[in-house]
Design a protein around this motif. Structure first.
Motif, mmCIF file in Angstrom:
data_model
loop_
_atom_site.group_PDB
_atom_site.id
_atom_site.type_symbol
_atom_site.label_atom_id
_atom_site.label_comp_id
_atom_site.label_asym_id
_atom_site.label_seq_id
_atom_site.Cartn_x
_atom_site.Cartn_y
_atom_site.Cartn_z
ATOM 1 N N ASP A 275 3.907 -9.527 76.938
ATOM 2 C CA ASP A 275 3.428 -9.940 75.620
ATOM 3 C C ASP A 275 4.290 -11.106 75.152
ATOM 4 O OD1 ASP A 275 3.103 -10.148 72.740
ATOM 5 O OD2 ASP A 275 2.079 -8.208 72.820
ATOM 6 N N PRO A 276 3.736 -12.317 75.073
ATOM 7 C CA PRO A 276 4.549 -13.483 74.676
ATOM 8 C C PRO A 276 5.167 -13.339 73.292
ATOM 9 C CG PRO A 276 2.446 -14.174 75.624
ATOM 10 C CD PRO A 276 2.357 -12.696 75.412
ATOM 11 N N THR A 277 4.441 -12.731 72.359
ATOM 12 C CA THR A 277 4.990 -12.563 71.012
ATOM 13 C C THR A 277 6.189 -11.631 71.030
ATOM 14 O OG1 THR A 277 2.795 -12.912 70.067
ATOM 15 C CG2 THR A 277 4.462 -11.926 68.639
ATOM 16 N N LEU A 278 6.097 -10.557 71.788
ATOM 17 C CA LEU A 278 7.220 -9.628 71.916
ATOM 18 C C LEU A 278 8.427 -10.328 72.524
ATOM 19 C CD1 LEU A 278 8.551 -6.843 71.910
ATOM 20 C CD2 LEU A 278 7.383 -6.362 74.074
ATOM 21 N N THR A 279 8.200 -11.118 73.555
ATOM 22 C CA THR A 279 9.309 -11.851 74.181
ATOM 23 C C THR A 279 9.947 -12.811 73.194
ATOM 24 O OG1 THR A 279 8.266 -11.676 76.362
ATOM 25 C CG2 THR A 279 9.921 -13.412 76.072
ATOM 26 N N TRP A 280 9.137 -13.497 72.397
ATOM 27 C CA TRP A 280 9.680 -14.440 71.414
ATOM 28 C C TRP A 280 10.517 -13.714 70.373
ATOM 29 C CZ3 TRP A 280 8.586 -14.686 66.111
ATOM 30 C CH2 TRP A 280 9.157 -15.784 65.459
ATOM 31 N N LEU A 281 10.030 -12.582 69.890
ATOM 32 C CA LEU A 281 10.763 -11.844 68.873
ATOM 33 C C LEU A 281 12.114 -11.353 69.406
ATOM 34 C CD1 LEU A 281 7.893 -9.732 67.278
ATOM 35 C CD2 LEU A 281 9.255 -11.475 66.129
ATOM 36 N N VAL A 282 12.123 -10.807 70.606
ATOM 37 C CA VAL A 282 13.360 -10.252 71.161
ATOM 38 C C VAL A 282 14.386 -11.348 71.412
ATOM 39 C CG1 VAL A 282 14.347 -9.080 73.163
ATOM 40 C CG2 VAL A 282 12.238 -8.233 72.142
ATOM 41 N N THR A 283 13.935 -12.464 71.949
ATOM 42 C CA THR A 283 14.877 -13.538 72.276
ATOM 43 C C THR A 283 15.301 -14.341 71.051
ATOM 44 O OG1 THR A 283 12.982 -14.960 72.831
ATOM 45 C CG2 THR A 283 14.042 -13.765 74.637
ATOM 46 N N SER A 284 14.553 -14.248 69.961
ATOM 47 C CA SER A 284 14.893 -15.009 68.755
ATOM 48 C C SER A 284 15.633 -14.180 67.721
ATOM 49 C CB SER A 284 13.618 -15.584 68.118
ATOM 50 O OG SER A 284 12.897 -16.385 69.020
ATOM 51 N N ALA A 285 15.762 -12.889 67.958
ATOM 52 C CA ALA A 285 16.289 -12.005 66.923
ATOM 53 C C ALA A 285 17.734 -12.312 66.574
ATOM 54 C CB ALA A 285 16.153 -10.544 67.363
#
Length: 498
Positions: free
Chosen positions: A63-73
């Motif tokens: 899930d690209p959105t999940l990956t973005w959230l985890v790496t941007s947190a």
């Protein structure tokens, strides 16, 4: 003499280090996970294997959105910033401890006005003499000086230096303890990062589950409105009663009542994600409002071995560093029981007036060692040693507890993961059967072969089954996140800072 003194001072400075040396503890772990964890049940679509863990576990959800959230947190999260600030504190504490190896040097200047007693033998320093004229003292038989007042000025400027030899390793143990404290703080930062990544993934997956439940409720509302219209039409034709119409209206209102609560939960989930990223409420609404399917879990989950988990988890590493720091503090306390040697020195200018203060004749210096031997402290120093030893035992227990908790956390997370998969499998069968039953009951009612109560019960069962299935699908995903977090999240800690 000086040539002999230099090697002696170097030997004394090297000294010895008292107190116990830290021995890295060996965790007691089983060779492998239990059979319940590795032998997945037949209904489990995803199973665990004893292979090397995926360090970027969040990408397994695809899930690209999940990956973005985890790496941007990490970029704006205040908890991470607070943990980083604590590392800065411990780093400065270590710098303070390192300063103990160096001598201290202070510049000083003074202007002292001194009045000496006329009866003092030092009165001559001020230009008078207790025996130079004057009347005899009736009590002591000595003459009272009649010359100038015994008052003088002393002007002084120079440098004071001191160096305490670390003979018994008090400073070295202090630096050792401060370094271990720094390492413990760094591992706590790693643990905060691990928890943040898991929390961001969990919050996102819960959001998708809530959006799925909201979609089920909206579809049910549309279907129940059609059913209400059909019931009213049949009531006008005499094939249904007003009771059936009232029941249809009540069922529709009951389903509509769930929508505001689900909407509020969706908003709260998006705000929770914004909080984790250090952003204002509603900042992620544009990105997360559009519904997306629940990310599927991978078929295979690599969990490694128990020993790998213990070595990977940053909370275990932090507890080990805290144990090392406390061991070093025993040496700091023990060194207080031994003598200390301090080299003191002063170099400067001293004069009775400012006119000749900066001349060669005003120069003076002093240098020499001082020895301090603790003789009686009321038992305070030995009590301090026993206190640090007790704290070390407490730190060792905390480390063992952390290791044990880590192993149990993995096993319990896997049990919850498998259990929820079994629940989801049963709910899928229930949802399919309930869907068929609701469609059949509707057809029978339309054809005049069944009652509206059959439609009502079937529709209520279908709605509850689909809501439970959407919730279970989200729980399966969040349970997998809990597994990864318990495993240490594939975390690879940063090297210690100097």
């Amino acid at each position: 003499m000086m040539r002999r003194a230099v090697p002696l001072l170097a030997l004394l400075a090297a000294g010895c280090t008292v107190g116990p040396n830290f021995l890295r503890p060996t965790p007691r772990t089983p060779e492998g996970w239990t059979r319940a964890s590795l032998d997945a049940p037949a209904y489990a679509r995803s199973r665990a294997v004893a292979a090397e863990i995926d360090r970027s576990w969040w990408t397994s959800f695809r899930d690209p959105t999940l990956t973005w959230l985890v790496t941007s947190a990490e970029s704006g999260n205040p908890d991470i910033e607070e943990a980083s600030a604590r590392i800065a504190e411990t780093r400065e504490q270590r710098s303070i401890a390192l300063a103990g190896f160096w001598p201290t040097l202070d510049a000083q200047a003074s202007d002292t006005r001194l009045r000496i007693s006329r009866n003092s033998p030092f009165a001559a320093l001020a230009g008078g003499s207790p025996s130079a004229g004057g009347q005899p003292n009736p009590t002591q038989g000595a003459a009272i000086p009649t010359g100038p007042k015994p008052t003088l000025s002393i002007y002084q400027a120079g440098f004071d230096a001191a160096w305490e030899l670390d003979i018994f390793g008090r400073t070295r143990r202090g630096v050792e303890a401060a370094g271990a404290d720094l390492l413990s703080a760094e591992r706590l930062l790693d643990n905060a990062r691990l928890s943040l990544r898991a929390e961001a993934a969990r919050a996102y997956l819960e959001l998708r589950g809530l959006q799925a439940r909201r979609e089920v409720a909206l579809q049910s509302v549309r279907l129940q409105r059609d059913t209400l219209g059909l019931t009213r039409s049949r009531a006008q034709s005499g094939f249904a009663t007003e009771v059936d119409v009232a029941n249809a209206e009540a069922q529709l209102a009951s389903t509509e009542a769930t929508l505001p609560q689900l909407e509020a939960q969706v908003t709260q989930a998006m705000n929770r994600l914004a909080r984790l990223l250090g952003q204002d409420p509603g900042a992620l609404s544009d990105r997360l409002t559009a519904r997306a399917p629940q990310p599927p879990v991978p078929e295979v989950v690599a969990i490694g071995l128990p020993l790998d988990t213990v070595r990977r988890r940053p909370d275990v590493a932090s507890a080990e560093a805290a144990l090392a720091a406390q061991t070093a503090r025993i040496g700091v306390a023990t060194a207080q029981l031994y003598p200390s040697i301090r080299i003191n020195g002063t170099l400067g200018l001293q004069s009775g007036n400012t006119a000749n203060l900066f001349t060669a004749a005003s120069r003076f210096f002093s240098i020499g060692p001082s020895l301090m031997i603790p003789l009686f402290e009321g038992g305070r120093l030995r009590a301090q040693v026993r206190l640090e030893e007790a704290r070390q035992r407490t730190a060792a227990i905390a480390w063992r507890r952390t290791v044990l908790d880590a192993l149990h956390e993995v096993e319990n997370a896997l049990a919850a993961y498998y259990g929820e998969q079994g629940r989801r499998a049963a709910l899928m069968r229930q949802a399919r059967a309930a869907q068929s039953a609701a469609a059949l009951a509707r057809q029978r009612f339309t054809a005049g072969l069944g009652t509206f109560l059959e439609v009502l019960d079937a529709e209520r069962t279908r709605l509850n089954a689909q809501l439970a299935l959407a919730q279970s699908a989200a729980l399966v995903s969040t349970d997998l996140v809990a597994v990864y977090k318990a495993l240490g999240g594939g975390w690879e800690p940063n090297p210690p800072h100097g």
